[in-house]
Enzyme design. Structure first.
Site, PDB file in Angstrom:
ATOM      1  N   LYS A   1     -12.642  -6.776  -7.728  1.00 54.94           N
ATOM      2  CA  LYS A   1     -13.220  -5.427  -7.699  1.00 54.94           C
ATOM      3  C   LYS A   1     -12.263  -4.418  -8.316  1.00 54.94           C
ATOM      4  O   LYS A   1     -12.658  -3.511  -9.009  1.00 54.94           O
ATOM      5  CB  LYS A   1     -13.471  -4.983  -6.247  1.00 54.94           C
ATOM      6  CG  LYS A   1     -14.663  -5.631  -5.609  1.00 54.94           C
ATOM      7  CD  LYS A   1     -14.958  -5.019  -4.252  1.00 54.94           C
ATOM      8  CE  LYS A   1     -14.008  -5.471  -3.168  1.00 54.94           C
ATOM      9  NZ  LYS A   1     -14.113  -6.864  -2.774  1.00 54.94           N
TER      10      LYS A   1
ATOM     11  N   LYS B   1      -8.132 -12.718 -13.242  1.00 54.98           N
ATOM     12  CA  LYS B   1      -8.781 -12.993 -11.956  1.00 54.98           C
ATOM     13  C   LYS B   1      -9.915 -11.988 -11.730  1.00 54.98           C
ATOM     14  O   LYS B   1      -9.712 -10.789 -11.906  1.00 54.98           O
ATOM     15  CB  LYS B   1      -7.754 -12.878 -10.821  1.00 54.98           C
ATOM     16  CG  LYS B   1      -8.373 -13.046  -9.435  1.00 54.98           C
ATOM     17  CD  LYS B   1      -7.442 -12.609  -8.322  1.00 54.98           C
ATOM     18  CE  LYS B   1      -8.205 -12.187  -7.186  1.00 54.98           C
ATOM     19  NZ  LYS B   1      -8.398 -11.956  -6.020  1.00 54.98           N
TER      20      LYS B   1
ATOM     21  N   LYS C   1       0.825  -1.209   0.000  1.00 54.99           N
ATOM     22  CA  LYS C   1       0.000   0.000   0.000  1.00 54.99           C
ATOM     23  C   LYS C   1       0.860   1.259   0.000  1.00 54.99           C
ATOM     24  O   LYS C   1       0.584   2.203  -0.730  1.00 54.99           O
ATOM     25  CB  LYS C   1      -0.965  -0.011   1.187  1.00 54.99           C
ATOM     26  CG  LYS C   1      -2.093  -1.000   0.920  1.00 54.99           C
ATOM     27  CD  LYS C   1      -3.222  -0.896   1.907  1.00 54.99           C
ATOM     28  CE  LYS C   1      -4.333  -1.862   1.496  1.00 54.99           C
ATOM     29  NZ  LYS C   1      -4.931  -2.563   2.613  1.00 54.99           N
TER      30      LYS C   1
END
Ligand code: ADP
Ligand code: TRP
Length: 321
Positions: free
Chosen positions: A192, A189, A110
């Site tokens: 979202k 894959k 992140k």
């Protein structure tokens, strides 16, 4: 044998979430005691909008209940309704080496993507360890991406037991590598973050449009397709239609004579029917949100009864009492 897992309220669930995570969790109910919670404290590390958090939390609750989470059997609650978890997070945090947290992939990924780090994001694995250890959990079914977090949880439990005597149950991860990665509308894959999902409870017209929009090659319907098993619609059909039906479509595609339009139409019909009962249940639940809130409240009470005993044990062992 107690199974526990957490689900982040991160929005609209899709077929990949269902087959990879929800269905196995729902099936585990037949094998023993299950504790499932909506990780709303964790969602605060990536999502700030309060209305969105509230909506996502309720959506995730509706989705899970509609798909077969049985609140009579399983304990189902919202993480923040048992705030004891934050006290255990503090206690465990004082035993967690900085180096361990600095090595966490999820944190490193992140920050590498430019997300500004805050204490919550850094402490994410400690909160997750507290989620698990607060309930004397034996088994935690998670995706492969959570493997390191599970190792950290075990390390932290062992450290606590070494420092303060045998107090916390050291849990096992249950990671199913064999669980197929469900492909998305573009063949990657389903995720979202890739915008290639088929939503579980999307609206009929939009879902039909998405499925009919799957891009295929330009071979004519008549041409035999020896590679029929690699066709995306066939792969998805195998996941949601009875095996004999999927095999029949595959044979017809292989032999030639089946057009892609008809194949996609069949995929849509089977998809729609597969979730028909769950969709009806979800609509019923959505019309009675007080009932859903009551389920979460009862779940929180049941969870809290376990949590308070374990926390008391940890407080005593560490000299807080
Ligand atoms: P997403 O990639 O859409 O953000 P999450 O990371 O929130 O999904 O995943 C939630 C759960 O759903 C995890 O346990 C994960 O393993 C499972 N899951 C997500 N996508 C898939 C997929 N395409 N196939 C199988 N399981 C999946
Ligand atoms: N970190 C998990 C995920 O992103 C969610 C989670 C939070 C969790 N606490 C947990 C999973 C405890 C299992 C057990 O998917």
């Amino acid at each position: 044998m107690r199974t526990l897992t957490g689900i982040q309220p991160s929005g609209t669930l899709h077929l990949g979430n269902y087959l990879g995570a929800m269905r196995p969790a729902i099936e585990a109910q037949a094998r023993g005691e299950c504790f499932y919670f909506i990780a709303d404290y964790h969602s605060m590390t990536s999502l700030v909008d309060p209305a969105e958090r509230r909506r996502n939390t309720l959506d995730v609750a509706l989705d899970w209940l509609a798909c077969g989470l049985d609140p009579q059997h399983s304990v189902f609650w919202r993480q923040s309704d048992v705030p004891e978890v934050t006290e255990l997070t503090w206690i465990l945090g004082t035993l967690t080496p900085m180096g361990l947290l600095e090595r966490a992939h999820s944190y490193k990924d992140k920050t590498a993507r430019g997300i500004a780090a805050n204490f919550g994001l850094f402490a994410y694995p400690v909160l997750m360890a507290a989620d698990i250890l607060l309930y004397d959990t034996n088994v935690v079914p998670v995706g492969r991406d959570q493997k390191q977090h599970m190792e950290m949880t075990r390390d932290i439990a062992i450290k606590f037991n070494q420092a303060y005597g045998d107090t916390l149950v050291v849990p096992e991860a249950d990671i199913r590598d064999e669980l197929a990665v469900v492909p998305g509308l573009d063949g990657q894959k389903m995720s979202k973050s890739y915008g290639n999902t088929i939503e579980l409870f999307g609206d009929e017209k939009a879902t039909r449009k998405k499925i009919m929009g799957i891009v295929m090659d330009s071979r004519s319907p008549q041409e035999p397709k020896p590679d029929a098993d690699r066709n995306l619609a066939i792969q998805l059909l195998r996941l949601i239609a009875p095996p004999a039906v999927a095999a029949d479509f595959e044979d017809r595609l292989r032999a030639g004579g089946l057009g892609y339009g008809d194949l996609k139409k069949a995929l849509f019909e089977h998809y729609w029917n597969h979730f028909a009962a769950a969709r009806a249940r979800r609509a019923e639940l959505a019309a009675n949100l007080d009932h859903v809130q009551a389920i979460l409240r009862t779940g929180a009470e049941r969870a809290r009864a376990v949590a308070s005993v374990v926390l008391q044990r940890a407080r005593k062992a560490s000299g807080l009492e």
